[in-house]
Enzyme design. Sequence first.
Site: not given
Length: 230
Positions: A12, A37, A39, A41, A70, A72, A141, A179
């Site tokens: 990540s 990965h 993320d 957000m 991912h 979010m 998660m 994760d």
Amino acid sequence: MTSESRILIAPSILAADFASLGKQVEEATAAGADLIHVDVMDGKFVPNISFGEVVIDAVRRHTDLPLNIHLMVEEPGDLMPSFLKAASDQVIVHAEACTHLHRTVFQVKEQGAEVGVAINPGTPIAAVEEVLPFLDIVLVMTVNPGFGGQSFIPETVDKMRRLRDLIEEKGYSAQIEVDGGIKADDTARDSVKAGANILVAGTAIFNRDETVSAAMGRMRGCLCGLRPGK
């Protein structure tokens, strides 16, 4: 299992050194990472803001590996075209963030990418059951999302096991991804034994104590001899 039996490691970049992001992505790729990965957000669905399209473009220039993206973010379907950079990429949305989850899942599929749905520690498996036949990935998660470096929630192992049993019972093909708080220790081993085959690892791979290559080696070593669900 009906799902993929090979264990995949997805470093990540949330834990990477952003002053050397391209180099660290290249190091992870060279060290045998299977996915990268990413993320995303938005500061709404989760408290933090991370990065967006520009950073994803930069990561793409430094690796040919699939990006495990991912999202979010609230209503991720509105942002979908911005994040799909290659047909090999995987896009994961949160069940909790989608008013019309079925529609969002098919928005991803129509772009030709693999699609996943994530569920938070407090969200039951039932939240994905109706779309499970269409999914490539279910992301369990193992921490509450929004911050890196959190401790693994051990109760999520049972959720992985129940999800694996459901996938096998129905003959579906979705892989189980985990994760949050995954280290080269029992958190990784227990997750694999419970049925996970995609392990997202942040500070376990990107840290100040060892090289990315050494960290990847330790992670692979701790999983030696294991198979998902075994």
